[in-house]
Design a protein around this motif. Structure first.
Motif, PDB file in Angstrom:
ATOM      1  N   CYS A 106       0.836  -1.206   0.000  1.00  0.00           N
ATOM      2  CA  CYS A 106       0.000   0.000   0.000  1.00  0.00           C
ATOM      3  C   CYS A 106       0.873   1.259   0.000  1.00  0.00           C
ATOM      4  CB  CYS A 106      -0.934   0.016   1.196  1.00  0.00           C
ATOM      5  SG  CYS A 106      -1.952   1.508   1.251  1.00  0.00           S
ATOM      6  N   PRO A 107       0.713   2.121  -1.000  1.00  0.00           N
ATOM      7  CA  PRO A 107       1.615   3.263  -1.147  1.00  0.00           C
ATOM      8  C   PRO A 107       1.334   4.394  -0.165  1.00  0.00           C
ATOM      9  CG  PRO A 107      -0.047   3.331  -2.849  1.00  0.00           C
ATOM     10  CD  PRO A 107      -0.268   2.044  -2.100  1.00  0.00           C
ATOM     11  N   VAL A 108       0.216   4.311   0.538  1.00  0.00           N
ATOM     12  CA  VAL A 108      -0.112   5.407   1.447  1.00  0.00           C
ATOM     13  C   VAL A 108      -0.357   4.923   2.875  1.00  0.00           C
ATOM     14  CG1 VAL A 108      -1.042   6.887  -0.376  1.00  0.00           C
ATOM     15  CG2 VAL A 108      -2.558   5.275   0.777  1.00  0.00           C
ATOM     16  N   GLY A 109      -0.114   3.648   3.119  1.00  0.00           N
ATOM     17  CA  GLY A 109      -0.324   3.119   4.463  1.00  0.00           C
ATOM     18  C   GLY A 109      -1.789   3.089   4.868  1.00  0.00           C
TER      19      GLY A 109
END
Ligand code: SF4
Ligand code: SF4
Lengths: 238, 379
Positions: A106-109
């Motif tokens: 996940c690139p944005v947590g």
């Protein structure tokens, strides 16, 4: 098997009553997710599943899952063996893996694991990139086309935090879905897991699923070799 | 015992990386590939590559500027893209990508501007229209020092390598899809990107430049090399898959090998590599239109197969998910839309950027004529 069945029958009133009135011992109190306090897990007793899809429907109702999307479903197979034909039912849902590959990508947590093991998505943060959808080896995730965000089974965390059972467990007609706290030595799931040879889906992926299957046929443990289903929900955004 | 399984009921997971993603990977690949083709002239000063450098710069810009639009459109919540920058996740390749793309694009714009600064200055001579004044502004300082161009090229190169790296790794790390989970993939993306960029240059040579035969021959030769690399990588993947040294490769192979649609795709891919190679060798001076078209097509097709085809393989269920290209924004419209944007950008740049310099005789004549006409009109 007999053991678990007896256990199940004994636990049944406690669970159903507990869900409605007071927390059953195996189910959390509202305390939720203190470190190491709970580790929620599910045992699916495949042989008890009658394929009625009550869980599928109750999940949709409980979680407002959009049309043609599913957080859980009972995959149903026709199995021909020599002269015999049978039906095989396999309830599927997010495995709330201990080593979930959906999270690190996940690139944005936005997707994360609660301390009680439940894997959830923070809708405010999710950008709908669907990377987690690709990374989950179980096709457990999808993009909710009403919200444009990643969607999946949450073990009904909102219910569990309130001391209730997940909706699918609550409605399971055959008593095939058993939910509880692995950290509680007295819980039914703890007993079942300790006393039976449990299987998980795709163990070779190293995801350490926390949905355990009792009596799972090996042919259904990974990607099923067979003829695909004809039924398809209508397309994205339709 | 002989057993047969038919799936009666299961969920079909929709394609979650849409054709937009295919467009993004395609365009960004063509862009960094094209950028590489600009280096011999603009950075190393090889005069014989001037036309190539100028045409490829156009390609790098048109593709590079369209790509992020496609990428943004692939997010199901594009309005939330700021979250990429608010919540950096070092363990996610996609998160890194959101930083690599701007490095590449800022570098590319800076590099293009410096590379063309002298031409901007020339274009800004005489006249006092708004456009001419803008050209003068952009051309301030005249021809940029080689050092400055090289520094910008280096920044862009770093960006390009990082973009190539992350686009490949992002897909490669997905263990859940054996077809993607191969170390060959990043290399295959890069190799097909270069082949596609060479194809694009061949097409530009025909339609934007002045159909230079020498350039066509040179590009066709380069294309043969690039396609040979593509073929070798494909062969390598097949070898590893068949030899059984890697379970994940074997799994990928066995998932698709028996499917007629995948067999067709494989034959198609091989033909689309061998055919342009043969043509480029056989008729290097005149086959550019066809070899170029096929090379661009293969680069796109490869990505389509990987993304859309890859997502049609269920991870747990049986058979294949059926993919029907939707007509709307998530499908055909998205593809046509990115193409339209790309063409619009290209036309704008061809008309307003002094990309051609003095390299294209026919264009210069046209432009001098146009200048003369506008001068007459002003009087
Ligand atoms: S089943 Fe899939 S979505 Fe659920 S925790 Fe595991 S990897 Fe993540
Ligand atoms: S879809 Fe949302 S939760 Fe999934 S990886 Fe992308 S941002 Fe994270």
């Amino acid at each position: 098997m007999i053991q678990s069945r007896r256990n199940f029958l004994r636990a049944l009133p406690a669970i159903t009553v507990g869900a409605a009135l007071a927390p059953a011992p195996a189910i959390a109190s509202a305390a939720g997710e203190e470190e190491g306090k709970h580790r929620w897990a599910m045992v699916v007793d495949v042989q008890k599943c009658i394929g009625c899809q009550a869980c599928t429907v109750s999940c949709i109702m409980e979680n407002a899952v959009p049309e043609n999307s599913f957080r859980t479903i009972v995959s149903t197979y026709e199995v021909h063996e020599g002269k015999h034909t049978g039906t095989y039912m396999l309830p599927r849902l997010c495995n709330h893996c201990a080593n979930p590959p959906c999270i690190p990508v996940c690139p944005v947590g936005a997707t994360f694991q609660r301390k009680d093991g439940v894997v959830v998505v923070d809708g405010d943060r999710c950008v709908g990139c669907a990377y987690c959808v690709q990374a989950c080896p179980y096709d457990a995730r999808f993009i909710n086309h009403e919200t444009g965000k990643a969607d999946k089974c949450t073990f009904c965390a909102h219910r569990v935090d309130a001391g209730l059972l997940p909706a699918c467990v609550e409605t399971c007609v055959g008593g095939a879905r058993i939910f509880g706290d692995l950290n509680n030595p007295n819980s039914k799931v703890r007993h079942l897991v300790d006393q039976n040879k449990m299987k998980v889906l795709k163990p070779e992926m190293g995801t350490q699923p926390h949905v355990f299957y009792l009596g799972l046929d090996e042919r259904f443990q990974g990607r099923v070799e067979g003829e695909g289903t004809l039924w398809q929900p209508s397309g994205h955004g339709a | 015992m002989d057993s047969q399984i038919i799936e009666v009921l299961n969920v079909t997971r929709e394609t979650a990386w849409l054709p937009w993603a295919v467009q993004y990977f395609f365009l960004i690949g063509l862009s960094y590939g094209s950028f590489m083709l600009t280096l011999p002239y603009f950075v190393f000063g090889r005069a014989q590559y001037e036309k190539l450098g100028r045409l490829a710069l156009l390609g790098a810009l048109a593709c590079g500027l369209t790509a992020p639009v496609a990428l943004l459109a692939d997010l199901h919540g594009p309005g939330r893209f700021l979250n990429f920058y608010l919540h950096f996740q070092p363990q996610s390749w996609m998160s890194w990508g959101s930083f690599f793309i701007p490095v590449y694009l800022v570098g590319l714009l800076l590099y293009a501007w410096l590379a063309l600064r002298g031409d901007f200055a020339v274009q800004g001579q005489g006249g006092d229209s708004l456009l001419t004044r803008l050209y003068r502004l952009a051309g301030r300082g005249g021809v940029a020092p080689r050092m400055a161009i090289s520094a910008a090229a280096l920044l862009t190169l770093v960006g390009a390598v990082l973009v190539a790296l992350y686009t490949g790794m992002e897909v490669m790390v997905v263990h859940a899809r054996p077809l993607w989970n191969t170390a060959f993939l990043p290399l295959q993306f890069a190799a097909t990107a270069f082949a596609g960029a060479i194809g694009l240059a061949l097409l530009f040579n025909r339609f934007v430049g002045d159909h230079d035969t020498q350039l066509e021959i040179g590009l066709n030769r380069l294309l043969v090399l690039a396609l040979a690399v593509v073929l070798t990588l494909g062969g390598g993947w097949l070898f590893v898959s068949l030899s059984g040294v890697s379970p994940s490769h074997s799994a990928a192979f066995s998932q698709v090998a028996g499917m007629p649609q995948w067999q067709l795709t494989a034959v198609w891919a091989v033909l689309a590599t061998i055919l342009p190679m043969a043509l480029a060798i056989w008729r290097p001076a005149s086959s550019g239109l066809i070899t170029g078209l096929i090379a661009v097509h293969s680069a796109w097709m490869m990505r389509w197969t990987i993304f859309i085809g890859g997502q049609s393989i269920p991870k747990t269920g049986a058979g294949l998910y059926d993919y029907h290209l939707p007509l709307g924004g998530d499908g055909l419209l998205g593809i046509v839309g990115t193409l339209g944007l790309w063409i619009a950008l290209l036309v704008l740049m061809v008309d307003y950027l002094p990309w051609a310099g003095q390299a294209f005789a026919s264009r210069n004549k046209k432009e001098t004529n146009a200048l003369a006409t506008s001068a007459i009109a002003q009087h």
